[in-house]
Design a protein around this motif. Structure first.
Motif, PDB file in Angstrom:
ATOM      1  N   GLN A 191       0.835  -1.205   0.000  1.00 22.90           N
ATOM      2  CA  GLN A 191       0.000   0.000   0.000  1.00 22.90           C
ATOM      3  C   GLN A 191       0.871   1.257   0.000  1.00 22.90           C
ATOM      4  O   GLN A 191       0.379   2.340   0.243  1.00 22.90           O
ATOM      5  N   THR A 192       2.155   1.058  -0.214  1.00 23.28           N
ATOM      6  CA  THR A 192       3.062   2.202  -0.269  1.00 23.28           C
ATOM      7  C   THR A 192       3.886   2.122  -1.544  1.00 23.28           C
ATOM      8  O   THR A 192       4.001   1.059  -2.161  1.00 23.28           O
ATOM      9  N   LEU A 193       4.450   3.247  -1.928  1.00 27.61           N
ATOM     10  CA  LEU A 193       5.300   3.299  -3.122  1.00 27.61           C
ATOM     11  C   LEU A 193       6.649   3.906  -2.740  1.00 27.61           C
ATOM     12  O   LEU A 193       6.705   4.981  -2.142  1.00 27.61           O
ATOM     13  N   CYS A 194       7.689   3.199  -3.119  1.00 26.26           N
ATOM     14  CA  CYS A 194       9.056   3.631  -2.832  1.00 26.26           C
ATOM     15  C   CYS A 194       9.448   4.796  -3.743  1.00 26.26           C
ATOM     16  O   CYS A 194       8.986   4.893  -4.886  1.00 26.26           O
ATOM     17  N   THR A 195      10.255   5.727  -3.251  1.00 24.03           N
ATOM     18  CA  THR A 195      10.669   6.882  -4.061  1.00 24.03           C
ATOM     19  C   THR A 195      12.189   6.931  -4.270  1.00 24.03           C
ATOM     20  O   THR A 195      12.707   7.952  -4.725  1.00 24.03           O
ATOM     21  N   ARG A 196      12.880   5.825  -3.950  1.00 26.73           N
ATOM     22  CA  ARG A 196      14.343   5.820  -4.121  1.00 26.73           C
ATOM     23  C   ARG A 196      14.727   5.833  -5.600  1.00 26.73           C
ATOM     24  O   ARG A 196      14.146   5.108  -6.404  1.00 26.73           O
ATOM     25  N   ARG A 197      15.726   6.669  -5.909  1.00 29.20           N
ATOM     26  CA  ARG A 197      16.161   6.829  -7.315  1.00 29.20           C
ATOM     27  C   ARG A 197      16.506   5.504  -7.985  1.00 29.20           C
ATOM     28  O   ARG A 197      16.114   5.260  -9.133  1.00 29.20           O
ATOM     29  N   GLU A 198      17.263   4.667  -7.267  1.00 32.45           N
ATOM     30  CA  GLU A 198      17.783   3.413  -7.843  1.00 32.45           C
ATOM     31  C   GLU A 198      16.650   2.530  -8.376  1.00 32.45           C
ATOM     32  O   GLU A 198      16.846   1.744  -9.299  1.00 32.45           O
ATOM     33  N   ALA A 199      15.456   2.663  -7.785  1.00 35.50           N
ATOM     34  CA  ALA A 199      14.323   1.823  -8.177  1.00 35.50           C
ATOM     35  C   ALA A 199      13.763   2.210  -9.546  1.00 35.50           C
ATOM     36  O   ALA A 199      12.972   1.465 -10.126  1.00 35.50           O
ATOM     37  N   TYR A 200      14.168   3.358 -10.061  1.00 35.47           N
ATOM     38  CA  TYR A 200      13.565   3.850 -11.299  1.00 35.47           C
ATOM     39  C   TYR A 200      14.568   4.005 -12.439  1.00 35.47           C
ATOM     40  O   TYR A 200      14.263   4.613 -13.466  1.00 35.47           O
ATOM     41  N   GLU A 201      15.746   3.424 -12.260  1.00 37.51           N
ATOM     42  CA  GLU A 201      16.779   3.464 -13.300  1.00 37.51           C
ATOM     43  C   GLU A 201      16.520   2.360 -14.312  1.00 37.51           C
ATOM     44  O   GLU A 201      17.033   1.268 -14.190  1.00 37.51           O
ATOM     45  N   ARG A 202      15.678   2.630 -15.262  1.00 38.07           N
ATOM     46  CA  ARG A 202      15.446   1.665 -16.342  1.00 38.07           C
ATOM     47  C   ARG A 202      15.207   2.474 -17.617  1.00 38.07           C
ATOM     48  O   ARG A 202      15.334   3.704 -17.595  1.00 38.07           O
ATOM     49  N   ALA A 203      14.869   1.777 -18.707  1.00 36.06           N
ATOM     50  CA  ALA A 203      14.711   2.474 -19.987  1.00 36.06           C
ATOM     51  C   ALA A 203      13.671   3.587 -19.887  1.00 36.06           C
ATOM     52  O   ALA A 203      12.714   3.492 -19.109  1.00 36.06           O
ATOM     53  N   PHE A 204      13.865   4.619 -20.668  1.00 32.20           N
ATOM     54  CA  PHE A 204      12.936   5.755 -20.676  1.00 32.20           C
ATOM     55  C   PHE A 204      11.563   5.279 -21.122  1.00 32.20           C
ATOM     56  O   PHE A 204      11.434   4.579 -22.127  1.00 32.20           O
ATOM     57  N   PRO A 205      10.502   5.617 -20.372  1.00 30.01           N
ATOM     58  CA  PRO A 205       9.174   5.116 -20.740  1.00 30.01           C
ATOM     59  C   PRO A 205       8.615   5.850 -21.960  1.00 30.01           C
ATOM     60  O   PRO A 205       9.062   6.959 -22.277  1.00 30.01           O
ATOM     61  N   LEU A 206       7.634   5.236 -22.606  1.00 33.75           N
ATOM     62  CA  LEU A 206       6.989   5.897 -23.741  1.00 33.75           C
ATOM     63  C   LEU A 206       6.292   7.166 -23.255  1.00 33.75           C
ATOM     64  O   LEU A 206       5.464   7.122 -22.340  1.00 33.75           O
ATOM     65  N   TYR A 207       6.647   8.287 -23.844  1.00 34.82           N
ATOM     66  CA  TYR A 207       5.945   9.545 -23.562  1.00 34.82           C
ATOM     67  C   TYR A 207       5.607  10.180 -24.895  1.00 34.82           C
ATOM     68  O   TYR A 207       6.490  10.661 -25.609  1.00 34.82           O
ATOM     69  N   LYS A 208       4.315  10.133 -25.251  1.00 33.56           N
ATOM     70  CA  LYS A 208       3.911  10.641 -26.556  1.00 33.56           C
ATOM     71  C   LYS A 208       4.077  12.145 -26.627  1.00 33.56           C
ATOM     72  O   LYS A 208       3.924  12.844 -25.624  1.00 33.56           O
ATOM     73  N   GLN A 209       4.379  12.630 -27.822  1.00 33.35           N
ATOM     74  CA  GLN A 209       4.520  14.067 -28.026  1.00 33.35           C
ATOM     75  C   GLN A 209       3.232  14.768 -27.598  1.00 33.35           C
ATOM     76  O   GLN A 209       2.150  14.422 -28.083  1.00 33.35           O
ATOM     77  N   PRO A 210       3.319  15.702 -26.655  1.00 31.67           N
ATOM     78  CA  PRO A 210       2.094  16.354 -26.173  1.00 31.67           C
ATOM     79  C   PRO A 210       1.430  17.183 -27.283  1.00 31.67           C
ATOM     80  O   PRO A 210       2.108  17.826 -28.080  1.00 31.67           O
ATOM     81  N   VAL A 211       0.099  17.107 -27.333  1.00 28.58           N
ATOM     82  CA  VAL A 211      -0.673  17.836 -28.335  1.00 28.58           C
ATOM     83  C   VAL A 211      -1.560  18.851 -27.618  1.00 28.58           C
ATOM     84  O   VAL A 211      -2.248  18.508 -26.664  1.00 28.58           O
TER      85      VAL A 211
END
Ligand code: A3P
Ligand code: MG
Ligand code: MG
Length: 380
Positions: free
Chosen positions: A21-41
């Motif tokens: 029920q909690t979410l970790c905010t440590r940097r190391e946990a999020y070092e993976r490939a850049f997620p898909l982010y569509k060009q904002p319209v």
């Protein structure tokens, strides 16, 4: 491996670990490939006038005017006498965005029928500024946040709640800080004209009620987003690319004199600037560097797409991929936990530096933020 950033209580290797029920905010946990982010319209815009009244148009748009090589802008000019400050005690929550949605619902397609806007075809509706706070969370060591979330017609609305600490800080802001806040708005007045053919008017009043806001749609992995953000000005060239590519973000910062100051600028300022402008697809920031007395001594343009290159030589520096992956996982966490579809229920997500994100549930409380007029209008 997909659960590596979740806190697990007592998972045995053969079982799926229980969802936390909690979410970790440590940097190391999020070092993976850049997620898909569509060009904002850009799907629309709105304006707030000198009395903070909403208009479903671009009347508050301003135009970027290239300054002199050595500008000498006095950012304190007009602080006493030509300054109308927005009332920060008024909490507008998502109201302006909701008014924009109601005014433009025929333009927005629905999940069910392409001709109606009920329900909305978005997973999340929020302010750009709230998403900026999420992007910078893994690197934030000073200020926590509170985000109220309501699920209504299967869209999740996210609205910030001021923390006690932030309120205390705001109410006890030293005079010097008050004046430095004014500097940022005064810089905008030196750099912007009201018309494509006119010049900036530094003799005018600075009124921080006034705003031009873009409304953009985009997608972060499987999250369909609709958000709005204030835009400082646009390129006045009629051949400039369409919004948001023609928009310019203006910033002020202390003049950089030492390697230590340059490093701090890269590590802290550029993170905030990048996050704020990357989200809506604003391609450049024009920065005014000022001395201790608030005199702008130089102006420099930063391309958002070049910022990650610029910071790469900094030791232990922030990474765009960590920011985006954390935001993405936070939105997944919200989707998973905020399940009750009810406009009077608020899931209050809470975070303090060096801690995990937690939440609590509130029914018909002080935290409810969807207005009755919106619920009525969107109940089809
Ligand atoms: P600077 O960022 O140049 O100092 P924005 O740049 O987002 O358009 O905001 C315009 C100005 O509003 C800022 O100019 C700053 O003066 C003020 N401002 C915005 N957010 C602030 C915050 N969280 N605290 C203090 N001042 C803020
Ligand atoms: Mg602005
Ligand atoms: Mg700005």
């Amino acid at each position: 491996p997909t659960n590596h950033h979740w806190h697990q209580s007592s998972a045995t290797p053969e079982q799926t670990p229980p969802r936390s029920q909690t979410l970790c905010t440590r940097r190391e946990a999020y070092e993976r490939a850049f997620p898909l982010y569509k060009q904002p319209v850009e799907v629309g815009c709105f304006s707030l006038d000198s009395q903070r009244r909403f208009f479903n148009d671009s009347r508050q748009m301003r135009y970027y005017v290239e300054p002199d090589r050595s500008p000498n802008f006095d950012l304190s000019d007009g602080y006493r006498g030509r300054y109308v400050k927005r009332d920060e005690n008024v909490k507008e929550k998502l109201d302006h965005i909701l008014r924009w949605i109601v005014a433009n619902r025929s333009k927005l397609k629905s999940k069910l029928s392409p001709d109606a806007s009920c329900p909305l075809d978005f997973d999340f509706v929020t302010w750009r500024g709230h998403l900026t706070k999420l992007l910078t969370t893994p690197y934030e060591t000073r200020e926590g946040w509170l985000l109220a979330v309501t699920r209504f017609n299967d869209t999740l609305y996210i609205s910030e709640v001021e923390t006690e600490a932030a309120r205390r800080e705001r109410e006890n802001r030293p005079e010097r800080n008050q004046e430095m806040m004014y500097w940022g708005y005064k810089f905008e007045q030196y750099m912007c004209a009201d018309k494509t053919y006119s010049e900036p008017d530094p003799s005018g009043v600075v009124n921080t009620n006034e705003a031009f806001c873009t409304v953009v749609q985009t997608r972060l992995t499987d999250h369909k987003l609709l958000f709005s953000g204030e835009v400082d000005c646009r390129d006045k060239d009629p051949d400039a690319p369409p919004p948001p590519a023609c928009y310019v973000e203006l910033k002020t910062s202390a003049e950089i004199c030492t390697p230590k100051q340059r490093s701090n600028f890269h590590r802290f300022k550029l993170l905030k600037w990048w996050a704020q402008s990357f989200l809506p697809g604003v391609p450049r920031v024009v920065a005014g560097f000022r001395d201790h007395d608030g005199i702008v001594v130089s102006v420099e343009t930063f391309q958002i797409s070049k910022i990650s290159q610029l910071i790469k030589n900094e030791y232990n520096c922030w990474k765009p991929t960590v920011c985006m992956n954390f935001c993405c996982d936070f939105l997944s966490f919200v989707k998973r936990e905020a399940t009750e579809d009810n406009p009077s229920v608020v899931y209050l997500f809470s975070w303090e530096p060096h801690k995990d994100v937690t939440y609590s549930v509130h029914r018909d409380s002080q935290y409810s933020f969807l207005p009755d007029w919106y619920i009525k209008e969107m109940t089809c």
